[in-house]
Design an enzyme around this catalytic site. Sequence first.
Site, PDB file in Angstrom:
ATOM      1  N   ASP A  11     -24.806 -38.051  26.160  1.00 42.16           N
ATOM      2  CA  ASP A  11     -26.263 -38.195  26.084  1.00 42.16           C
ATOM      3  C   ASP A  11     -26.702 -39.422  26.895  1.00 42.16           C
ATOM      4  O   ASP A  11     -27.216 -40.380  26.348  1.00 42.16           O
ATOM      5  CB  ASP A  11     -26.732 -38.316  24.627  1.00 42.16           C
ATOM      6  CG  ASP A  11     -26.132 -39.508  23.891  1.00 42.16           C
ATOM      7  OD1 ASP A  11     -25.051 -39.988  24.303  1.00 42.16           O
ATOM      8  OD2 ASP A  11     -26.738 -39.954  22.892  1.00 42.16           O
ATOM      9  N   ASN A 176     -24.560 -49.078  13.167  1.00 42.44           N
ATOM     10  CA  ASN A 176     -25.542 -49.688  14.070  1.00 42.44           C
ATOM     11  C   ASN A 176     -26.887 -48.976  14.015  1.00 42.44           C
ATOM     12  O   ASN A 176     -27.890 -49.520  14.455  1.00 42.44           O
ATOM     13  CB  ASN A 176     -25.027 -49.758  15.512  1.00 42.44           C
ATOM     14  CG  ASN A 176     -24.735 -48.401  16.117  1.00 42.44           C
ATOM     15  OD1 ASN A 176     -24.797 -47.368  15.451  1.00 42.44           O
ATOM     16  ND2 ASN A 176     -24.400 -48.388  17.392  1.00 42.44           N
ATOM     17  N   ASN A 184     -24.318 -42.033  16.772  1.00 41.90           N
ATOM     18  CA  ASN A 184     -23.953 -40.678  17.175  1.00 41.90           C
ATOM     19  C   ASN A 184     -23.730 -39.770  15.979  1.00 41.90           C
ATOM     20  O   ASN A 184     -24.040 -38.572  16.033  1.00 41.90           O
ATOM     21  CB  ASN A 184     -22.687 -40.699  18.046  1.00 41.90           C
ATOM     22  CG  ASN A 184     -22.948 -41.199  19.446  1.00 41.90           C
ATOM     23  OD1 ASN A 184     -24.089 -41.247  19.904  1.00 41.90           O
ATOM     24  ND2 ASN A 184     -21.876 -41.592  20.128  1.00 41.90           N
ATOM     25  N   HIS A 253     -19.844 -49.397  24.458  1.00 47.14           N
ATOM     26  CA  HIS A 253     -19.213 -48.480  23.513  1.00 47.14           C
ATOM     27  C   HIS A 253     -18.475 -47.301  24.156  1.00 47.14           C
ATOM     28  O   HIS A 253     -17.263 -47.152  24.011  1.00 47.14           O
ATOM     29  CB  HIS A 253     -20.273 -47.960  22.540  1.00 47.14           C
ATOM     30  CG  HIS A 253     -21.014 -49.024  21.816  1.00 47.14           C
ATOM     31  ND1 HIS A 253     -20.457 -49.758  20.797  1.00 47.14           N
ATOM     32  CD2 HIS A 253     -22.286 -49.495  21.965  1.00 47.14           C
ATOM     33  CE1 HIS A 253     -21.338 -50.632  20.335  1.00 47.14           C
ATOM     34  NE2 HIS A 253     -22.456 -50.498  21.034  1.00 47.14           N
ATOM     35  N   ASP A 254     -19.204 -46.416  24.834  1.00 48.77           N
ATOM     36  CA  ASP A 254     -18.623 -45.148  25.271  1.00 48.77           C
ATOM     37  C   ASP A 254     -17.468 -45.330  26.243  1.00 48.77           C
ATOM     38  O   ASP A 254     -16.548 -44.505  26.292  1.00 48.77           O
ATOM     39  CB  ASP A 254     -19.695 -44.268  25.915  1.00 48.77           C
ATOM     40  CG  ASP A 254     -20.739 -43.778  24.918  1.00 48.77           C
ATOM     41  OD1 ASP A 254     -20.508 -43.919  23.704  1.00 48.77           O
ATOM     42  OD2 ASP A 254     -21.787 -43.270  25.355  1.00 48.77           O
TER      43      ASP A 254
END
Length: 328
Positions: A11, A176, A184, A253-254
């Site tokens: 996303d 978060n 997510n 993060h990702d």
Amino acid sequence: MSARKIIIDCDPGIDDALAITLAHGSPALEIVGITTVGGNVNLAYTTANALRLREFLGFPEVPVTAGSAGPLLRDPWNEPDARDTLAARRRTPKDAANVHGEFGLGGARLPEAVLPPRDGHAADFIIDTLRAAPGEITLVAIGPLTNVALAVLKEPRVVDWAREFAILGGSYTRGNYSPAAEFNIAADPESAAVVFGAGWTVTTIGLDVSRQALAVGRIVDRMRAMGRLGTDLLVPCVEFYGMVTADEGPAVHDACALAYLIDPSLVTLEPAVVQVETAGRYTSGMTVTDFGLAGRAPNAMVGTSIDVPRFWDLVLTTYENVAGRLGG
């Protein structure tokens, strides 16, 4: 050794862009498809961003397929009356545009894409691609899990066809989006519950790992020296994402999930049983993680730590390889 083939369900999103750049630049990975979902921003923007990244980075042959605009069962635009307990339990995030910017890529302004997305739905692309090469392709999800849940519900054999299923999502300590939930998972808890209950082992790289990988000042300075890649994409994304100082910076993060696929030795994993809270008024989207097992078979391998110096060595070296191809 041949490259690991992957589908990235995402996303985009700042950290998605950083992760896609890493995957594209690594000789250890071969992107065979990108699928998009509404999450950090709406589906139209996440798909447009994936298309922009594909052309800017230079892999136009990889199909981009749009998927689900919102959660499996919930209304993503619902803002319930806080006095309504049932409605409060059904609340989901609108998006994370306050974090990623209105269009999702922070301060980066990449050219509009020329090539369109592939026809069809992301869930069908996942099913068809895994069916055609059972045991060969890893599915990695770095956004809400709606597309993956739809694929599992429509064709349960995807669980057996995937070489591995890895996610950036969840946390066994704190969230978060809420104190209990990571974004997510909180964006579509019912889909996450389907995915964790599908019968495969989910490799889970969550906030407990990704919050260790901070883009501090020296990291951003090195990005700044990477020509067009640094000035047009990396630095405008990272600096929009959070305050950068010598000792602090935003978590990327990702990228941690993609770094794990490139070099699994970077991340320490522990077996666990993970269940997703779907009904809690204050805990919806929480990944309830039991490392004790008590005789139960694990449904997840959960990341607990990451080798931060080696992570950044891998990421920055890979980015420099991409930058060299882009020039500028």
